[in-house]
Motif scaffolding. Structure first.
Motif, PDB file in Angstrom:
ATOM      1  N   ALA A  15      -4.881  19.337   6.524  1.00  0.00           N
ATOM      2  CA  ALA A  15      -5.945  18.399   6.885  1.00  0.00           C
ATOM      3  C   ALA A  15      -7.266  18.911   6.312  1.00  0.00           C
ATOM      4  O   ALA A  15      -7.451  20.114   6.136  1.00  0.00           O
ATOM      5  N   HIS A  16      -8.169  17.982   6.026  1.00  0.00           N
ATOM      6  CA  HIS A  16      -9.475  18.292   5.458  1.00  0.00           C
ATOM      7  C   HIS A  16     -10.559  17.928   6.463  1.00  0.00           C
ATOM      8  O   HIS A  16     -10.482  16.880   7.102  1.00  0.00           O
ATOM      9  N   VAL A  17     -11.579  18.755   6.589  1.00  0.00           N
ATOM     10  CA  VAL A  17     -12.704  18.451   7.464  1.00  0.00           C
ATOM     11  C   VAL A  17     -13.505  17.312   6.824  1.00  0.00           C
ATOM     12  O   VAL A  17     -13.936  17.410   5.682  1.00  0.00           O
ATOM     13  N   ILE A  18     -13.673  16.237   7.565  1.00  0.00           N
ATOM     14  CA  ILE A  18     -14.416  15.063   7.090  1.00  0.00           C
ATOM     15  C   ILE A  18     -15.843  15.086   7.614  1.00  0.00           C
ATOM     16  O   ILE A  18     -16.766  14.679   6.935  1.00  0.00           O
ATOM     17  N   TRP A  19     -16.026  15.539   8.853  1.00  0.00           N
ATOM     18  CA  TRP A  19     -17.352  15.591   9.447  1.00  0.00           C
ATOM     19  C   TRP A  19     -17.407  16.713  10.482  1.00  0.00           C
ATOM     20  O   TRP A  19     -16.381  17.135  11.004  1.00  0.00           O
ATOM     21  N   THR A  20     -18.609  17.178  10.752  1.00  0.00           N
ATOM     22  CA  THR A  20     -18.852  18.134  11.830  1.00  0.00           C
ATOM     23  C   THR A  20     -20.100  17.702  12.582  1.00  0.00           C
ATOM     24  O   THR A  20     -21.025  17.140  11.988  1.00  0.00           O
ATOM     25  N   MET A  21     -20.113  17.949  13.881  1.00  0.00           N
ATOM     26  CA  MET A  21     -21.278  17.654  14.713  1.00  0.00           C
ATOM     27  C   MET A  21     -21.234  18.587  15.908  1.00  0.00           C
ATOM     28  O   MET A  21     -20.267  18.546  16.676  1.00  0.00           O
ATOM     29  N   ASP A  22     -22.248  19.429  16.050  1.00  0.00           N
ATOM     30  CA  ASP A  22     -22.277  20.424  17.112  1.00  0.00           C
ATOM     31  C   ASP A  22     -20.989  21.255  17.038  1.00  0.00           C
ATOM     32  O   ASP A  22     -20.706  21.836  16.028  1.00  0.00           O
ATOM     33  N   GLU A  23     -20.219  21.266  18.092  1.00  0.00           N
ATOM     34  CA  GLU A  23     -18.975  22.039  18.113  1.00  0.00           C
ATOM     35  C   GLU A  23     -17.749  21.212  17.729  1.00  0.00           C
ATOM     36  O   GLU A  23     -16.643  21.727  17.693  1.00  0.00           O
ATOM     37  N   ARG A  24     -17.946  19.925  17.458  1.00  0.00           N
ATOM     38  CA  ARG A  24     -16.814  19.055  17.132  1.00  0.00           C
ATOM     39  C   ARG A  24     -16.638  18.945  15.621  1.00  0.00           C
ATOM     40  O   ARG A  24     -17.575  19.134  14.861  1.00  0.00           O
ATOM     41  N   ALA A  25     -15.417  18.612  15.225  1.00  0.00           N
ATOM     42  CA  ALA A  25     -15.134  18.365  13.812  1.00  0.00           C
ATOM     43  C   ALA A  25     -14.005  17.349  13.705  1.00  0.00           C
ATOM     44  O   ALA A  25     -13.085  17.337  14.529  1.00  0.00           O
ATOM     45  N   GLY A  26     -14.097  16.486  12.705  1.00  0.00           N
ATOM     46  CA  GLY A  26     -13.061  15.489  12.451  1.00  0.00           C
ATOM     47  C   GLY A  26     -12.310  15.825  11.171  1.00  0.00           C
ATOM     48  O   GLY A  26     -12.918  16.236  10.180  1.00  0.00           O
ATOM     49  N   PHE A  27     -11.002  15.662  11.202  1.00  0.00           N
ATOM     50  CA  PHE A  27     -10.132  16.002  10.084  1.00  0.00           C
ATOM     51  C   PHE A  27      -9.347  14.784   9.630  1.00  0.00           C
ATOM     52  O   PHE A  27      -8.967  13.947  10.452  1.00  0.00           O
ATOM     53  N   GLN A  28      -9.064  14.725   8.348  1.00  0.00           N
ATOM     54  CA  GLN A  28      -8.180  13.709   7.802  1.00  0.00           C
ATOM     55  C   GLN A  28      -6.917  14.412   7.317  1.00  0.00           C
ATOM     56  O   GLN A  28      -6.992  15.424   6.613  1.00  0.00           O
ATOM     57  N   PHE A  29      -5.741  13.877   7.687  1.00  0.00           N
ATOM     58  CA  PHE A  29      -4.489  14.442   7.210  1.00  0.00           C
ATOM     59  C   PHE A  29      -4.347  14.217   5.714  1.00  0.00           C
ATOM     60  O   PHE A  29      -4.883  13.250   5.166  1.00  0.00           O
ATOM     61  N   GLU A  30      -3.582  15.071   5.057  1.00  0.00           N
ATOM     62  CA  GLU A  30      -3.331  14.934   3.628  1.00  0.00           C
ATOM     63  C   GLU A  30      -2.513  13.684   3.333  1.00  0.00           C
ATOM     64  O   GLU A  30      -2.519  13.186   2.216  1.00  0.00           O
ATOM     65  N   ARG A  31      -1.793  13.203   4.321  1.00  0.00           N
ATOM     66  CA  ARG A  31      -1.002  11.988   4.178  1.00  0.00           C
ATOM     67  C   ARG A  31      -0.977  11.268   5.521  1.00  0.00           C
ATOM     68  O   ARG A  31      -1.213  11.879   6.567  1.00  0.00           O
ATOM     69  N   ILE A  32      -0.700   9.982   5.492  1.00  0.00           N
ATOM     70  CA  ILE A  32      -0.587   9.207   6.727  1.00  0.00           C
ATOM     71  C   ILE A  32       0.765   9.510   7.352  1.00  0.00           C
ATOM     72  O   ILE A  32       1.781   9.587   6.668  1.00  0.00           O
ATOM     73  N   ILE A  33       0.778   9.670   8.645  1.00  0.00           N
ATOM     74  CA  ILE A  33       2.009   9.962   9.375  1.00  0.00           C
ATOM     75  C   ILE A  33       2.748   8.648   9.642  1.00  0.00           C
ATOM     76  O   ILE A  33       2.149   7.678  10.105  1.00  0.00           O
ATOM     77  N   ARG A  34       4.042   8.638   9.363  1.00  0.00           N
ATOM     78  CA  ARG A  34       4.847   7.436   9.615  1.00  0.00           C
ATOM     79  C   ARG A  34       4.840   7.100  11.106  1.00  0.00           C
ATOM     80  O   ARG A  34       4.799   7.992  11.953  1.00  0.00           O
ATOM     81  N   PHE A  35       4.886   5.808  11.415  1.00  0.00           N
ATOM     82  CA  PHE A  35       4.775   5.337  12.792  1.00  0.00           C
ATOM     83  C   PHE A  35       5.816   5.984  13.704  1.00  0.00           C
ATOM     84  O   PHE A  35       5.481   6.446  14.795  1.00  0.00           O
ATOM     85  N   GLU A  36       7.070   6.023  13.273  1.00  0.00           N
ATOM     86  CA  GLU A  36       8.136   6.576  14.105  1.00  0.00           C
ATOM     87  C   GLU A  36       7.861   8.051  14.428  1.00  0.00           C
ATOM     88  O   GLU A  36       8.054   8.496  15.553  1.00  0.00           O
TER      89      GLU A  36
END
Length: 112
Positions: free
Chosen positions: A72-93
């Motif tokens: 996963a890659h860090v997309i954003w950071t704010m204070d102590e939080r951070a958002g990540f994007q997976f390298e690929r989308i996870i299949r629904f199942e």
């Protein structure tokens, strides 16, 4: 050469997020292992609430139930939080199986 990922990201923050309380070990190429605490997850990524000095573009590899190892890659950071994007989308199942293991309380799971 600039460090970190060169990301061209579509805004996926509207994806359905599922609240979880899930600690993982993140493997960072330069900093080694670091404890991360996932507080919500979607098929596209996740958010942590205790960012160990990560910067936008940093990459970590984590192990998730039903999914296994995923980068996963860090997309954003704010204070102590951070958002990540997976390298690929996870299949629904696989996502459903993962949520069932990460959030065992059915009252806290979103409707499917």
């Amino acid at each position: 050469m600039a460090g970190g990922a060169q990301l061209s990201v579509t805004d996926l923050r509207r994806a359905a997020r599922h609240p979880v309380d899930y600690p993982v070990i993140g493997e960072h190429r330069e900093r080694g292992d670091m404890g991360l605490h996932i507080v919500n997850v979607s098929a596209h990524g996740f958010m942590i609430n205790s960012s160990p000095d990560l910067q936008r573009g940093d990459r970590v590899t984590i192990r998730l139930p039903a999914i296994g190892r995923i980068e996963a890659h860090v997309i954003w950071t704010m204070d102590e939080r951070a958002g990540f994007q997976f390298e690929r989308i996870i299949r629904f199942e696989d996502f459903v199986k993962m949520i069932d293991q990460m959030q065992p309380n059915p009252k806290l799971r979103r409707r499917r």
